[in-house]
Design an enzyme around this catalytic site. Structure first.
Site, PDB file in Angstrom:
ATOM      1  N   CYS A 130     -11.054   3.036  -0.703  1.00 21.22           N
ATOM      2  CA  CYS A 130      -9.724   3.436  -0.246  1.00 21.22           C
ATOM      3  C   CYS A 130      -9.467   2.647   1.025  1.00 21.22           C
ATOM      4  O   CYS A 130     -10.355   2.563   1.890  1.00 21.22           O
ATOM      5  CB  CYS A 130      -9.686   4.934   0.033  1.00 21.22           C
ATOM      6  N   THR A 131      -8.276   2.073   1.129  1.00 17.47           N
ATOM      7  CA  THR A 131      -8.029   1.177   2.266  1.00 17.47           C
ATOM      8  C   THR A 131      -7.893   1.929   3.601  1.00 17.47           C
ATOM      9  O   THR A 131      -7.809   1.316   4.650  1.00 17.47           O
ATOM     10  CB  THR A 131      -6.784   0.300   2.006  1.00 17.47           C
ATOM     11  N   HIS A 132      -7.893   3.263   3.540  1.00 16.57           N
ATOM     12  CA  HIS A 132      -7.919   4.025   4.799  1.00 16.57           C
ATOM     13  C   HIS A 132      -9.335   4.158   5.369  1.00 16.57           C
ATOM     14  O   HIS A 132      -9.516   4.376   6.555  1.00 16.57           O
ATOM     15  CB  HIS A 132      -7.403   5.449   4.584  1.00 16.57           C
ATOM     16  N   TYR A 148      -0.448   8.500  -2.497  1.00 12.33           N
ATOM     17  CA  TYR A 148      -0.487   8.198  -3.928  1.00 12.33           C
ATOM     18  C   TYR A 148      -1.714   8.860  -4.578  1.00 12.33           C
ATOM     19  O   TYR A 148      -1.696   9.196  -5.745  1.00 12.33           O
ATOM     20  CB  TYR A 148      -0.630   6.683  -4.159  1.00 12.33           C
ATOM     21  N   GLY A 149      -2.755   8.994  -3.778  1.00 12.77           N
ATOM     22  CA  GLY A 149      -4.070   9.366  -4.314  1.00 12.77           C
ATOM     23  C   GLY A 149      -4.159  10.724  -4.965  1.00 12.77           C
ATOM     24  O   GLY A 149      -5.120  11.014  -5.668  1.00 12.77           O
ATOM     25  N   ASP A 179       0.879  -1.174   0.000  1.00 13.47           N
ATOM     26  CA  ASP A 179       0.000   0.000   0.000  1.00 13.47           C
ATOM     27  C   ASP A 179       0.915   1.223   0.000  1.00 13.47           C
ATOM     28  O   ASP A 179       2.116   1.112   0.267  1.00 13.47           O
ATOM     29  CB  ASP A 179      -0.899   0.003   1.252  1.00 13.47           C
ATOM     30  N   SER A 180       0.336   2.374  -0.254  1.00 12.47           N
ATOM     31  CA  SER A 180       1.125   3.603  -0.173  1.00 12.47           C
ATOM     32  C   SER A 180       1.553   3.873   1.273  1.00 12.47           C
ATOM     33  O   SER A 180       2.499   4.601   1.506  1.00 12.47           O
ATOM     34  CB  SER A 180       0.290   4.777  -0.675  1.00 12.47           C
ATOM     35  N   CYS A 216      -4.071  -1.138  -2.173  1.00 11.91           N
ATOM     36  CA  CYS A 216      -4.172   0.314  -2.323  1.00 11.91           C
ATOM     37  C   CYS A 216      -5.067   0.551  -3.526  1.00 11.91           C
ATOM     38  O   CYS A 216      -4.780   0.041  -4.621  1.00 11.91           O
ATOM     39  CB  CYS A 216      -2.780   0.892  -2.571  1.00 11.91           C
ATOM     40  N   ASN A 217      -6.133   1.284  -3.338  1.00  3.01           N
ATOM     41  CA  ASN A 217      -7.058   1.518  -4.451  1.00  3.01           C
ATOM     42  C   ASN A 217      -6.429   2.389  -5.535  1.00  3.01           C
ATOM     43  O   ASN A 217      -6.695   2.193  -6.713  1.00  3.01           O
ATOM     44  CB  ASN A 217      -8.333   2.190  -3.941  1.00  3.01           C
ATOM     45  N   GLU A 229      -5.033   9.302   9.195  1.00  2.00           N
ATOM     46  CA  GLU A 229      -3.624   9.256   9.617  1.00  2.00           C
ATOM     47  C   GLU A 229      -3.448   9.999  10.946  1.00  2.00           C
ATOM     48  O   GLU A 229      -2.637   9.635  11.785  1.00  2.00           O
ATOM     49  CB  GLU A 229      -2.721   9.889   8.549  1.00  2.00           C
TER      50      GLU A 229
HETATM   51  N1  DGL Z   1      -4.405   3.623   0.720  1.00  6.15           N
HETATM   52  C1  DGL Z   1      -4.546   4.508  -0.415  1.00  6.15           C
HETATM   53  C2  DGL Z   1      -5.677   4.020  -1.316  1.00  6.15           C
HETATM   54  O1  DGL Z   1      -6.325   3.011  -1.031  1.00  6.15           O
HETATM   55  C3  DGL Z   1      -4.875   5.907   0.019  1.00  6.15           C
HETATM   56  C4  DGL Z   1      -3.757   6.707   0.534  1.00  6.15           C
HETATM   57  C5  DGL Z   1      -3.015   7.445  -0.545  1.00  6.15           C
HETATM   58  O2  DGL Z   1      -3.564   8.381  -1.145  1.00  6.15           O
HETATM   59  O3  DGL Z   1      -1.882   7.084  -0.753  1.00  6.15           O
HETATM   60  O4  DGL Z   1      -5.936   4.631  -2.324  1.00  6.15           O
END
Ligand code: DGL
Length: 264
Positions: free
Chosen positions: A184-186, A42-43, A10-11, A73-74, A152
């Site tokens: 999104c995994t968050h 990453y998003g 994941d990011s 990570c989506n 976060e």
């Molecule tokens: N975990 C990332 C996702 O699922 C989100 C965090 C990011 O933007 O890096 O897209």
């Protein structure tokens, strides 16, 4: 081969919500996790940048001898899944298709909301996959860039989280969606607040459980499920170690973190 670990990246820490489910559904499997914290988020980055990071993360995990890859990570799943599949001949699952499958099964009204990072929403992968599954589905997508920093920071409830949720999700509530994909995994960490905003009529789809189910059936078909007796190993690598890492990471994982190795 079956005793080799499953690689997950994941990011950052969000992918630990998928690891949590993996450890619940497949407790005998060893895991190598990579969180690219130095380059998070990453998003908000371009597709080509996310593709480059995703290629590097996969190469790193392949060096650890993984037997399968989970893109937890989506943003990476949206930008790089097809590229990674073409490039690396190992079993691979993204978080997008499993969540789409679950949403298609569960929606009754055919009105599905999708929330995610700007990269995920702009890629339209969810919309396309939902419509491939059922051309009559109505899809309403919304990017929620402030959700990742909220999570976060650990601001999972209270006034600020409520206001941000209300701001982003009111347009989806007005469309009368009955199903919402947490793309999104968050976001599973904001689940309670989001459910509270919509009420019980909207079903929330978290990709962790369907993703691990898809991985398990993939491994079973390929005879790659570990059936030996060695204890499962769990390693975490990250590209940086920020101050609040342990605290936030444990909240994602739901258990104490193993020792973390930082790679540059
Ligand atoms: N975990 C990332 C996702 O699922 C989100 C965090 C990011 O933007 O890096 O897209």
């Amino acid at each position: 081969m079956s005793s080799q670990p499953i690689g997950i990246f994941d990011s950052g820490l969000g992918g630990l919500t998928v690891v949590r489910e993996l450890r619940r559904q497949l407790p005998n499997e060893s895991i190598v996790y990579f969180g690219d914290i130095a380059r998070l988020p990453y998003g908000t980055k371009s597709r080509s940048q996310i593709q480059r990071f995703s290629l590097e993360n996969t190469q790193f995990l392949l060096q650890k001898g993984i037997k399968a890859l989970v893109i937890a990570c989506n943003s990476s799943s949206s930008a790089a899944f097809q590229l990674l599949k073409r490039r690396f001949p190992i079993p691979m699952v993204s978080v997008v298709e499993p969540a789409v499958g679950e949403a298609l099964q569960r929606t009754k009204a055919g009105k599905v909301g999708v929330i995610g990072t700007p990269a995920t929403i702009e890629s339209r992968v969810y919309e396309e996959a939902l419509r491939r599954g059922n051309s009559r589905i109505e899809v309403f997508a919304q990017s929620c860039p402030l959700f990742v920093p909220l999570v976060e920071e650990g601001w999972l409830n209270g006034g600020v989280a409520e206001r941000v949720i209300q701001k982003y999700l009111t347009p989806l509530a007005e469309k009368k969606i009955d199903t919402l994909i947490l793309g999104c995994t968050h976001y599973p960490l904001l689940r309670e607040e989001i459910q509270g905003f919509f009420g019980p009529k909207v079903q929330l789809i978290d990709s962790a459980s369907p993703t691990v189910k898809q991985l398990a059936s993939f491994l079973e078909r390929k005879k790659l499920l570990y059936e030996g007796r060695k204890n499962a190993r769990f390693q975490i690598f990250t590209s940086d170690l920020p101050r609040n890492f342990i605290h936030v990471g444990e909240r994602f994982l739901g258990e104490p973190l193993p020792p973390i190795k930082v790679v540059r």
